[in-house]
Write an enzyme that holds these catalytic residues in place. Structure first.
Site, mmCIF file in Angstrom:
data_model
loop_
_atom_site.group_PDB
_atom_site.id
_atom_site.type_symbol
_atom_site.label_atom_id
_atom_site.label_comp_id
_atom_site.label_asym_id
_atom_site.label_seq_id
_atom_site.Cartn_x
_atom_site.Cartn_y
_atom_site.Cartn_z
ATOM 1 N N HIS A 25 0.933 -1.052 0.068
ATOM 2 C CA HIS A 25 -0.046 0.064 0.067
ATOM 3 C C HIS A 25 0.894 1.312 0.173
ATOM 4 C CE1 HIS A 25 -3.212 -2.843 2.359
ATOM 5 N NE2 HIS A 25 -2.913 -3.171 0.825
ATOM 6 N N HIS A 48 -9.494 -1.967 -4.490
ATOM 7 C CA HIS A 48 -8.373 -2.381 -3.605
ATOM 8 C C HIS A 48 -7.418 -3.271 -4.307
ATOM 9 C CE1 HIS A 48 -5.925 -2.573 -0.109
ATOM 10 N NE2 HIS A 48 -5.569 -3.663 -0.296
ATOM 11 N N ASP A 55 -3.345 -2.769 -4.923
ATOM 12 C CA ASP A 55 -2.496 -3.858 -4.648
ATOM 13 C C ASP A 55 -1.663 -3.866 -5.905
ATOM 14 O OD1 ASP A 55 -3.156 -4.363 -2.039
ATOM 15 O OD2 ASP A 55 -4.416 -6.132 -2.368
ATOM 16 N N HIS A 63 -1.219 -10.806 -5.142
ATOM 17 C CA HIS A 63 -0.093 -10.392 -4.951
ATOM 18 C C HIS A 63 0.867 -11.383 -5.719
ATOM 19 C CE1 HIS A 63 -0.821 -7.155 -2.287
ATOM 20 N NE2 HIS A 63 -1.428 -7.938 -1.362
HETATM 21 ZN ZN LIG Z 1 -3.876 -4.637 -0.111
#
Ligand SMILES: [Zn+2]
Length: 312
Positions: free
Chosen positions: A87, A245, A249, A272
């Site tokens: 973040h 969000h 990311d 991720h």
């Molecule tokens: Zn995140």
């Protein structure tokens, strides 16, 4: 990137040091970080400090990324690694910051409110300044795609920095959501930066039982109950906060390219790990990208025109 900040084509850093503190979402411990100005070409560097002692230092680039199971971690040993950087990296990347020393007192970033907004605020409070060295960009020349089960992600050539992120959750509250847009500092700030991390109550309970996610709470996460409602009393910040969000990311994860990219990044049911693997796939194919000093076609044409005018 950083096209909207009036510092066109030159590297940047911050005007003065600025400190933030808060809870680490995985350890539950209080942590503090200080952003310091840094010289051109030094990049984004994280330094883990205990007392007066620097125990580790990592440049925020993909070769330094260890585990990506729950968050993005720099380093390979818990004693020296620095966790939950995504973040912070998203805020830095979206604002067009090239050089920064981040002093970390703790093993991870403070989670703040679970979004990038507090980091954006801190950086904007101190201000961004241009340095006398040209910025370099990674321009995508051909498609690079990776797949994993039903998930995929790809880079394609595009004149700008574009993200197209789609998620598809087996939850009626989230379901299928997509966010598409060209990232500029103002688009990131208004459309993505306030989107918070989220999780399902059943997973939160499992994580707590395993001694992880000890700092996660309704103050820094959107939590979804077993009957598919948002537990947080304030509700959602955006109707489709979840995909926003996930896009935030992705911006943070791709910041680990070490330079802004010129291209489009698409992902379907990513995370991720997928973002990290896509970046690795891109970086491992030198024919898929080139390093350039001007961001847009118009700028490149403008540069050629200047050269033509200056030609004897
Ligand atoms: Zn995140």
């Amino acid at each position: 990137m950083g096209l909207g900040i009036g510092l066109l084509g030159f590297q940047t850093t911050i005007a003065n040091s600025v400190t933030l503190s808060g809870t680490g979402v995985h350890s539950g411990a209080e942590v503090a970080i200080t952003f310091h100005p840094a010289e051109a070409d030094s990049g984004i560097v994280f330094q883990r400090v205990v007392g007066e002692q620097t125990v580790s230092e990592f440049r925020a680039v993909s070769s330094q990324v260890g585990n990506t199971d729950l968050c993005t971690i720099l380093g390979f040993s818990p004693a020296t690694s620095i966790a939950t950087i995504e973040h912070v990296m998203a805020a830095i990347y979206a604002l067009g910051l090239d050089n920064l020393l981040i002093e970390v007192h703790g093993a991870e970033m403070p989670i703040m409110d679970g979004s990038s907004a507090p980091f954006i605020d801190a950086i904007e409070q101190t201000g961004i300044k241009a340095l006398a060295v040209k910025r370099r960009y990674i321009r995508i020349l051909k498609p690079v795609r990776i797949e994993s089960g039903a998930s995929w992600s790809e880079f394609t050539p595009y004149d700008g920095m574009r993200f197209e992120v789609e998620i598809d959750f087996d939850s009626p509250l989230i379901g299928r959501q997509a966010w598409k847009g060209d990232i500029t500092p103002s688009v990131f700030k208004t459309e993505l930066s306030r989107a918070r991390t989220f999780g399902f109550m059943r997973d939160v309970e499992r994580m707590w039982a395993a001694g992880r996610g000890l700092g996660s709470s309704l103050e820094n996460s959107v939590v979804i109950s077993d009957d598919n409602t948002v537990i947080n009393i304030e509700g959602l910040r955006y109707k489709d906060e979840f995909v926003r969000h996930k896009t935030l990311d992705a911006v943070g994860d791709l910041a680990l390219a070490g330079a802004p990219f010129i291209g489009c990044y698409r992902s379907y049911r990513g995370g991720h790990k997928m973002n990290a693997n896509a970046l690795k796939a891109l970086m491992s194919d030198p024919t898929a990208y080139e390093i350039v000093e001007t961001a847009t076609q118009r700028q490149r044409v403008a540069k050629r025109e200047v050269l033509a005018v200056n030609a004897p």
